[in-house]
Design a protein around this motif. Structure first.
Motif, PDB file in Angstrom:
ATOM      1  N   ARG A  53       0.829  -1.210   0.000  1.00  0.00           N
ATOM      2  CA  ARG A  53       0.000   0.000   0.000  1.00  0.00           C
ATOM      3  C   ARG A  53       0.860   1.256   0.000  1.00  0.00           C
ATOM      4  O   ARG A  53       0.579   2.223  -0.712  1.00  0.00           O
ATOM      5  N   THR A  56       2.685   1.638  -3.465  1.00  0.00           N
ATOM      6  CA  THR A  56       1.748   1.899  -4.559  1.00  0.00           C
ATOM      7  C   THR A  56       1.271   3.343  -4.554  1.00  0.00           C
ATOM      8  O   THR A  56       1.227   4.005  -5.596  1.00  0.00           O
ATOM      9  N   LEU A  63      -3.924  -0.162  -6.545  1.00  0.00           N
ATOM     10  CA  LEU A  63      -4.036  -1.464  -5.893  1.00  0.00           C
ATOM     11  C   LEU A  63      -4.971  -2.364  -6.684  1.00  0.00           C
ATOM     12  O   LEU A  63      -5.962  -1.917  -7.243  1.00  0.00           O
ATOM     13  N   LYS A  65      -7.093  -6.087  -6.316  1.00  0.00           N
ATOM     14  CA  LYS A  65      -7.584  -7.089  -5.370  1.00  0.00           C
ATOM     15  C   LYS A  65      -7.777  -8.412  -6.116  1.00  0.00           C
ATOM     16  O   LYS A  65      -8.364  -8.446  -7.198  1.00  0.00           O
ATOM     17  N   GLY A  81       0.190  -4.177  -5.653  1.00  0.00           N
ATOM     18  CA  GLY A  81       0.234  -2.895  -6.340  1.00  0.00           C
ATOM     19  C   GLY A  81       0.701  -2.996  -7.779  1.00  0.00           C
ATOM     20  O   GLY A  81       1.715  -3.643  -8.073  1.00  0.00           O
ATOM     21  N   GLU A  94       0.321 -10.545   2.469  1.00  0.00           N
ATOM     22  CA  GLU A  94      -1.063 -10.417   2.022  1.00  0.00           C
ATOM     23  C   GLU A  94      -1.677 -11.776   1.694  1.00  0.00           C
ATOM     24  O   GLU A  94      -2.865 -11.999   1.914  1.00  0.00           O
TER      25      GLU A  94
END
Length: 385
Positions: A53, A56, A63, A65, A81, A94
């Protein structure tokens, strides 16, 4: 001193202050004394939690997902990112992080880094060809087999049966095939962001140093170390190189080892990689002052942590660098040799940690205001600034 341009590049204070909170406080405090100054905030990290985060946002990326598998191979939503110029920043925690595994189920024999490989493959499918992987905080000790299975590599036992890539499979590896690895993997460059220099094997290696926090008992660690030795021997036979002795190959349960052996990945300091990605040296030009910081400043801060990296670059560019930290421990003063010109501590002497964390924002603001007040008055803080 009347700074016209200031850079704020601080890590978070874990458990009490986010990078965004710190940057906002610094800008507010700076403008009270210097209303016309240019303030540039850069949220940074050292390769651990929050790296994707932070980088990025600072690098002007976005970002993404993705649904992947967690360390127990259950479906899980993770982010990474996408950065300009076909680059990606992936945070191993993550997809394969320790917090994703309940304490009662922590056993590094039964966890896999497969989800990290899924993030890498998604980035490649998005057109990224420069992949940076921050490998702090993992729950695995699988040598990276799980991640590499997701990337098309196959691991077989002596009977030719394909292995799933959990930690318990290390001892059974007899051969490895890359016949099904997609061309995108071979055509990309990889950098492993790592702030430790542990080798793969031995008392300072992946299993014995990091295994206990992942649920490894002495018996489990002995079993996994034997497996890692077997895995390293098979890889050495295939590649003709002994990558297990390289510094950093023991990080993230050995993912750094496989990345170096199979992808010729560079193993590089996390903070150095981040500062490169955000163009920090270019930002420092014409800068009058940089303020950095982290929760605790100690001897370990000299080994790849945020303050060390920021200060080193500031020193090279001749920019004064002040560190605002939550607390200090013995050996912290070595940071002055790295380029820090002043240290301000937010926690008053004798205040319990719990109280300091409960009032972290208030304490940080007082320190920030003190910094800019001292700068405005050209006060030498403690004989150090």
């Amino acid at each position: 001193m009347n700074p016209k341009k200031m850079i704020f590049a601080s890590d978070s204070f874990k458990g009490s202050l986010s990078q965004e909170q710190i940057l906002n406080i610094l800008e507010e405090a700076a403008r009270e004394q210097f209303p016309d100054c240019e303030c540039i905030g850069i949220p940074i990290a050292d390769g651990g939690e929050g790296t994707a985060r932070a980088v990025t946002g600072a690098a002007g990326g976005k970002l993404r997902k993705v649904k992947v598998h967690d360390p127990l191979m259950k479906k899980h939503e993770a982010i990474y990112g996408l950065l300009p110029r076909h680059r990606a920043i992936i945070e191993m925690a993550e997809a394969s992080g320790l917090p994703l595994v309940p304490a009662s189920k922590r056993d590094p024999r039964n966890t896999s880094s497969y989800g990290t490989g899924e993030l890498i493959m998604d980035a490649l499918q998005q057109g990224c060809r420069d992949i940076r992987i921050a490998i702090g905080g993992s729950a695995v000790d699988d040598g990276g087999m799980g991640a590499f299975r997701a990337m098309g590599f196959q691991f077989f036992d002596k009977d030719g049966e394909e292995l799933e890539g959990f930690g318990k499979d290390l001892i059974r590896v007899a051969s490895i095939s890359d016949a099904n690895v997609p061309p995108e993997v071979r055509g990309a460059s990889f950098t492993v962001m790592c702030d430790v220099d542990n080798p793969l094997l031995g008392p300072d290696g992946a299993t014995y140093v990091f295994g206990p926090q992942k649920g490894g008992t002495p018996e489990i660690l002995k079993e996994l170390e034997a497996g890692m030795e077997n895995y390293a021997a098979v890889v050495a036979k295939i590649t003709g190189e002994h990558y297990e002795n390289f510094g950093g190959t023991g990080a993230a349960g050995g993912l750094g080892f496989s990345a170096a052996a199979f992808l010729r990945a560079k193993i590089r300091s996390g903070i150095e990689t981040i500062l490169d990605l955000v163009g920090f040296d270019e930002m420092l030009r014409d800068t009058n002052l940089c303020i950095t910081g982290e929760g605790r400043l100690d001897d370990q801060s000299m080994h790849g942590k945020a303050i060390h990296g920021v200060a080193k670059h500031c020193k090279k560019e001749g920019v004064p660098c002040i560190a605002i930290v939550g607390g200090t421990k013995e050996g912290y003063d070595r940071i002055y040799l790295q380029g820090v010109t002043g240290v301000y501590v937010t926690t008053p002497d004798g205040m319990p940690l719990e109280e300091a964390m409960a009032h972290a924002e208030e304490l940080y603001r007082k320190s920030a205001e003190k910094v800019f007040d001292d700068i405005a008055k050209d006060v030498i803080h403690g004989g150090e600034y």
